[in-house]
Design a protein around this motif. Structure first.
Motif, short mmCIF file in Angstrom:
data_model
loop_
_atom_site.label_atom_id
_atom_site.label_comp_id
_atom_site.label_asym_id
_atom_site.label_seq_id
_atom_site.Cartn_x
_atom_site.Cartn_y
_atom_site.Cartn_z
N GLN A 1 -4.32 -55.50 5.23
CA GLN A 1 -5.31 -54.83 4.39
C GLN A 1 -4.69 -53.69 3.59
O GLN A 1 -5.03 -53.49 2.42
CB GLN A 1 -6.46 -54.31 5.25
N LEU A 2 -3.77 -52.95 4.19
CA LEU A 2 -3.11 -51.87 3.45
C LEU A 2 -2.29 -52.42 2.29
O LEU A 2 -2.24 -51.82 1.21
CB LEU A 2 -2.22 -51.06 4.39
N LEU B 1 -8.91 -50.96 9.66
CA LEU B 1 -8.21 -49.69 9.69
C LEU B 1 -8.98 -48.70 10.56
O LEU B 1 -10.21 -48.78 10.68
CB LEU B 1 -8.05 -49.12 8.28
N LEU C 1 -4.79 -53.35 -0.39
CA LEU C 1 -5.33 -52.14 -1.01
C LEU C 1 -4.33 -51.53 -1.98
O LEU C 1 -4.68 -51.11 -3.10
CB LEU C 1 -5.72 -51.14 0.07
N GLU D 1 -8.76 -45.33 6.83
CA GLU D 1 -9.79 -45.71 5.88
C GLU D 1 -10.09 -44.57 4.91
O GLU D 1 -10.20 -44.77 3.70
CB GLU D 1 -11.06 -46.10 6.63
N ALA E 1 -7.31 -44.20 2.30
CA ALA E 1 -7.33 -45.24 1.27
C ALA E 1 -8.48 -45.02 0.29
O ALA E 1 -8.31 -45.13 -0.93
CB ALA E 1 -7.43 -46.61 1.93
N SER F 1 -4.06 -49.68 11.45
CA SER F 1 -3.02 -50.10 10.51
C SER F 1 -1.68 -50.28 11.18
O SER F 1 -0.81 -50.95 10.65
CB SER F 1 -2.90 -49.07 9.39
N THR G 1 -11.51 -52.21 4.44
CA THR G 1 -10.84 -51.31 5.39
C THR G 1 -11.36 -51.51 6.80
O THR G 1 -11.19 -50.65 7.67
CB THR G 1 -11.06 -49.84 4.97
#
Length: 642
Positions: free
Chosen positions: A496-497, A520, A500, A525, A528, A608, A517
């Motif tokens: 996801q990171l 996370l 993003l 979160e 981000a 994460s 997120t």
């Protein structure tokens, strides 16, 4: 292209100006290596030639024995003589088969050392350079090179000695026969020889284009859903279209040169038959015997034509394939390239006016089928430029549907949706959607992060984006932007990171985070979301499908979706006006913290930095209710209707 062949490359020109010899073309390098390899095994070539003489004798006797059997035997009533000559021709076939068997042994003595040398090169490259393609080279490419080289040796040798035997036989029967057959045969072989190099180049170009297209489709097809969700349809379609067009041009060029190959085969193999039949009265009137004419037809149809067909098809196709494989297995030293220049960012056109809403929905109604109740009914919403909106509501109420409509993945049954004043289908470059399930490809980290950019992202900008979103720790762990990425080895939070940061680097001013997120922890979160809210894009705006109270509190506006009822305002305003929002806030805030100690009382199991994907608590449901992460929530169309 002809112009490309005549003009030197920039590297060659620079080398010439510097007084250094330019690097030879890879084809010349492969040819020189092949010549040195054959010269080092001259004794094997001599042995092959000696055993091939038996095949020459076989070819000679097939036509000559048939002619003598007719002229000296059957046509004059001497059956015994005729059968004797046929027996001689049969013995020639047996002796030729013996020679062919010995030839195979000689070819093995020539081919196996090539295979051993290629295996050695592949192993050395795999061990010293850590080359991941070494196994493929060892198991597939080496064997392909070995088999193709053996076939080329057999085809070339067979044509050479078959042609010698047939031409000698034609001369022995009558020089006039040689005069009729030899000119078209030589013309056909000459035409094929003249087209061999261009044809091999076109064949190689086609093979490379076909492999590039297959590799491209192998990357694109599994990720079509996520490519659409991320708004990358246009660049991906353009890149795939270029690969298709390249293969099409290569196929057409190959087909044009293939016509000349067919012409060479017709001139060298078919025209002699026509000439023998057309000139038969003249030949018979000038001393050629009927048996000699039949023997000449046998030479052409049974020996020359098959040998020429094998030569044309073998060298025309297998030769270029062997060249491609050898270049890959024995690559030339890399030429140093100048450092790339920093590309100038190409942002999308700015919004028409600052007053134009970043996102506007007017009387939008949408249902997943004609017989189902609408998920959204007569929804009207205007999100100004620079706004930060959090969307909350029960599962299945239409939160993910709203982001999918804004991104253009879905189309409303009624109403209009505009992004910066333009209809959604025309605004792909102005919005980016990050779904719950992050899409990561095998490649370098920089390649993953720059997928939504038309040009390579400068490393400084890439590292700055990673620090802003919170990917810097993973960048350091992997070994930098050029480090390879194995999607299966990443946790859900790490994927996801990456997604993003990829969206952060895009030029789209409107960012849509659909529970992007959820894997996370709260701190990651917040980092981000704040990065996206502070992103410097003309008229930028942020829409977040929230699953934590902290995410809703950070937003300047909160949209509460409750079927036909909606509420829009600040956190405090909506808290006063919406009973549903008060219930959601209460369920988020009143329960004791779960095992991981999330301050928002939501179990963020996959942080994460964790290796496992885990499960996450549905923030708006009872405490302890768990849900395996899925695409856009609950498993309906586009992953669900929520």
């Amino acid at each position: 292209m002809p112009g490309e062949e005549k003009s030197p490359t920039p590297l060659a020109a620079r080398s010439a100006r510097a007084g250094r010899p330019a690097r030879p073309h890879p084809a010349h390098t492969v040819s020189r290596r092949g010549l040195r390899f054959l010269l080092a095994r001259r004794h094997v070539l001599v042995r092959l030639a000696l055993w091939s003489v038996l095949e020459t004798g076989q070819t000679f006797l097939v036509g000559y024995g048939l002619a003598r059997a007719l002229d000296a035997g059957f046509l004059v009533g001497r059956r015994g003589v005729g059968l004797g000559w046929l027996a001689v021709a049969g013995v020639g076939v047996v002796v030729g088969a013996l020679g062919t068997g010995r030839v195979y042994r000689g070819v093995a003595d020539l081919v196996e050392p090539l295979r051993d040398r290629l295996v050695e090169r592949v192993v050395v490259r795999g061990v010293r350079e850590g080359n991941g393609g070494a196994l493929s080279g060892l198991t597939q490419q080496v064997e392909l090179a070995r088999d193709t080289f053996a076939g080329l040796v057999m085809v070339s040798r067979s044509f050479l000695f078959t042609a010698v035997g047939a031409l000698a036989g034609l001369f022995s029967l009558d020089p006039l026969l040689l005069l009729v057959v030899a000119p078209p045969l030589l013309a056909g072989v000459s035409l094929f020889a003249a087209t061999l190099r261009p044809l091999a180049r076109r064949q190689e170009t086609f093979l490379l284009a076909d492999e590039a297209l297959a590799d491209g489709l192998g990357t694109v097809c599994p990720g079509l859903r996520d490519i659409t969700a991320a708004g990358a349809e246009e660049p991906v379609a353009a890149g795939t279209g270029r690969l298709v067009d390249t293969e099409l041009r290569a196929a057409r060029a190959l087909a044009r040169w293939g016509v000349l190959r067919v012409a060479a085969l017709a001139i060298g193999g078919q025209v002699p038959i026509v000439l023998l039949l057309a000139t038969a009265p003249w030949l018979l009137g000038h001393g050629v015997t009927p048996g000699g004419l039949v023997g000449a037809l046998a030479y052409v149809t049974q020996s020359l034509l098959p040998a020429l067909q094998n030569l044309v098809h073998g060298l025309g196709t297998s030769g270029s394939r062997l060249t491609v494989v050898l270049r890959r297995l024995t690559p030339a030293p890399a030429t140093p390239t100048p450092p790339p220049t920093t590309p100038v960012p190409r942002l999308p056109p700015p919004p028409d006016t600052p007053r134009t809403p970043a996102l506007s929905l007017t009387s939008v109604t949408f249902a997943y089928g004609t017989a189902t109740d609408p998920v959204l009914r007569d929804l009207t919403l205007a999100l100004p430029q620079g706004a930060h909106l959090a969307v909350v509501g029960p599962s299945g109420i239409g939160k993910s549907t709203l982001t999918a409509l804004a991104a253009g993945l879905l189309r409303p049954a009624h109403g209009t949706i505009r992004v910066y004043g333009r209809p959604v289908p025309e605004t792909l470059a102005r919005r980016v959607l990050i779904p719950q399930e992050a899409y990561v490809v095998s490649g370098t980290l920089a390649e993953n992060l720059g997928q939504l950019r038309p040009d390579p992202v400068p490393e400084a900008e890439l590292l700055a984006a990673a620090r802003a979103v919170g990917l810097d720790h993973l960048v350091e762990t992997l070994g930098g932007p050029d480090a390879p990425v194995d999607p299966a080895a990443l946790s859900a939070g790490e994927r996801q990171l990456i997604a993003l940061t990829r969206a952060y680097l895009s030029y789209a001013p409107l960012a849509l985070l659909d529970e992007a997120t959820c894997h996370l922890d709260a701190a990651a979160e917040e980092r981000a979301e704040r990065a996206f809210a502070a992103r410097e894009r003309p008229g930028g705006a942020l829409v977040v499908v929230a699953h934590r109270i902290s995410s809703a509190r950070r937003a300047g506006r909160v949209l509460v979706m409750d079927g036909r009822e909606t509420a829009l305002g600040t956190h405090e305003d909506v808290l006063r006006r919406s009973p549903l929002y008060r219930d959601l806030v209460g369920s988020w805030s009143s329960e004791p913290a779960l095992a991981l100690g999330d301050a928002d009382r939501v179990d963020a199991v996959a942080g994460s930095g964790l290796a496992g994907d885990g499960r996450h608590v549905v923030a708006h449901g009872p405490v302890g209710q768990v849900q395996a992460p899925g695409d856009l929530r609950d498993g309906g169309p586009l992953g669900g209707q929520g």
